[in-house]
Design an enzyme around this catalytic site. Structure first.
Site, PDB file in Angstrom:
ATOM      1  N   TYR A  24     -14.910  -2.904   7.362  1.00 33.31           N
ATOM      2  CA  TYR A  24     -13.548  -2.401   7.491  1.00 33.31           C
ATOM      3  C   TYR A  24     -13.014  -2.619   8.901  1.00 33.31           C
ATOM      4  CZ  TYR A  24      -9.805   1.072   7.996  1.00 33.31           C
ATOM      5  OH  TYR A  24      -8.621   1.698   8.272  1.00 33.31           O
TER       6      TYR A  24
ATOM      7  N   GLY B  42       0.791  -1.217   0.000  1.00 35.11           N
ATOM      8  CA  GLY B  42       0.000   0.000   0.000  1.00 35.11           C
ATOM      9  C   GLY B  42       0.821   1.263   0.000  1.00 35.11           C
ATOM     10  N   ALA B  43       1.964   1.241  -0.698  1.00 33.16           N
ATOM     11  CA  ALA B  43       2.872   2.393  -0.669  1.00 33.16           C
ATOM     12  C   ALA B  43       2.778   3.251  -1.925  1.00 33.16           C
ATOM     13  CB  ALA B  43       4.312   1.914  -0.484  1.00 33.16           C
TER      14      ALA B  43
ATOM     15  N   GLY C 203      -0.767   8.146  -0.156  1.00 36.38           N
ATOM     16  CA  GLY C 203      -1.145   8.354   1.230  1.00 36.38           C
ATOM     17  C   GLY C 203      -0.037   8.104   2.232  1.00 36.38           C
TER      18      GLY C 203
ATOM     19  N   GLY D 260       1.193   5.271   3.122  1.00 33.51           N
ATOM     20  CA  GLY D 260       2.125   4.238   2.682  1.00 33.51           C
ATOM     21  C   GLY D 260       3.338   4.783   1.962  1.00 33.51           C
TER      22      GLY D 260
END
Length: 305
Positions: A173, A17-18, A21, A23
């Site tokens: 979530y 997730g980089a 944001g 990440g």
């Protein structure tokens, strides 16, 4: 003040997730400290932009893009195969990627047959981590489990683990983040009892108003205090990355994960610091149960009812 990372030259880090944001700021911090950083991404275009952004501040950063869609178990397996072929060991694995489909009332099921939040945020990370255990054990590596504030106020319904009967995006979530946190605790316990040598730390970023999730959160706010908190309180993405970075480098010994997050009001923002773990994530029976269920689900690949 920003945290200072030790010299990480010669270390290999994998950060899911980089591509944007928080990440990308985790990857930036590790790369700036000298680590070789592997960025597994679902969207190559966003991944290339992330690399360019990191190199604006760290021109000599050692960065590699790889493909990963956590909502596809074949993609998870392919990444694990690639990393095993390319790297003799991994020093740091940051399980940061996650989704929350706020504003979408429809329950989405992946091609593998699992609810989308459950697979992306938890089950895909479980599959990736367990597939990489030989590489992680080679260096007595550290695993950082990125949670969220939702993990502190959400619960798992063991009879409706994938929110098939009562679906709401925020509920799905939160449950997926609770499952991920329980997995981190069981990974730490198994490492200790099995002599794997891993250390496991957990973190949460608080609220980062400038990330992609923030507009959806603000849209759900009804005004007054809630709206003000959603709009103004929190950290920049760079500062929201600091709890995970601190979890990645803080001295630790094998055992139950320590927990890091913002130290300000309601832990929404502020400087990164150690915090008390969310109580529901420290239940050994629940930790063992989620690991066992994940193994069963991955083995069976049965589409839930």
């Amino acid at each position: 003040m920003p945290i200072t990372l030790p010299d990480l030259r010669g270390r290999t880090a994998v950060v899911t997730g980089a591509s944007d944001g928080v990440g990308v700021e985790i990857a930036r911090g590790l790369a700036g400290a000298g680590a070789e950083v592997v960025l597994p991404v679902r969207n190559r275009t966003k991944g290339e932009r992330a690399l360019a952004r990191i190199r604006e501040t760290h021109p000599d950063a050692r960065l590699t893009l790889r493909d990963l869609d956590l909502a596809r178990l074949d993609s998870v397996a392919a990444l694990a195969d690639t990393l095993r072929a390319e790297h003799g060991a991994i020093d740091l694995l940051v399980l940061n990627a996650g989704i929350v489909l706020l504003g979408d009332p429809e329950r989405h099921v992946t091609e593998d047959g699992f609810e989308l939040h459950f697979q992306t945020n938890f089950l895909g990370h479980f599959a990736l981590t367990t597939a990489l255990l030989p590489l992680l054990q080679e260096r007595a590596s550290r695993v950082v489990v990125q949670l969220s504030l939702a993990a502190g106020i959400s619960r798992l319904d063991w009879d409706d683990l994938q929110t098939a009967r009562r679906y709401r995006a925020l509920r799905a979530y939160g449950a997926s983040k609770v499952a991920l946190g329980l997995f981190g605790g069981e990974l730490a316990r198994r490492s200790t009892t099995g002599g794997w040598g891993l250390t496991v730390q957990s973190s949460h970023p608080g609220v980062a108003p400038d990330t992609a999730i923030a507009p959806a959160m603000r849209a759900r706010a009804k005004g007054g205090t809630q709206h003000s908190l959603a709009r103004f309180v929190g950290n920049s993405p760079a500062r929201a990355a600091e709890p995970a970075l601190l979890a990645a480098v803080a001295p630790a010994s094998p055992g139950a994960p320590e927990f890091f997050g913002p130290s300000g009001f309601l832990h929404l923002g502020g400087a990164a610091a150690r915090q008390r773990p969310y109580r529901r994530l420290t239940d050994p029976a629940a930790q063992a149960r989620i690991w066992h269920l994940a193994e069963q689900l991955l083995a069976a690949r049965v589409r839930p009812a």
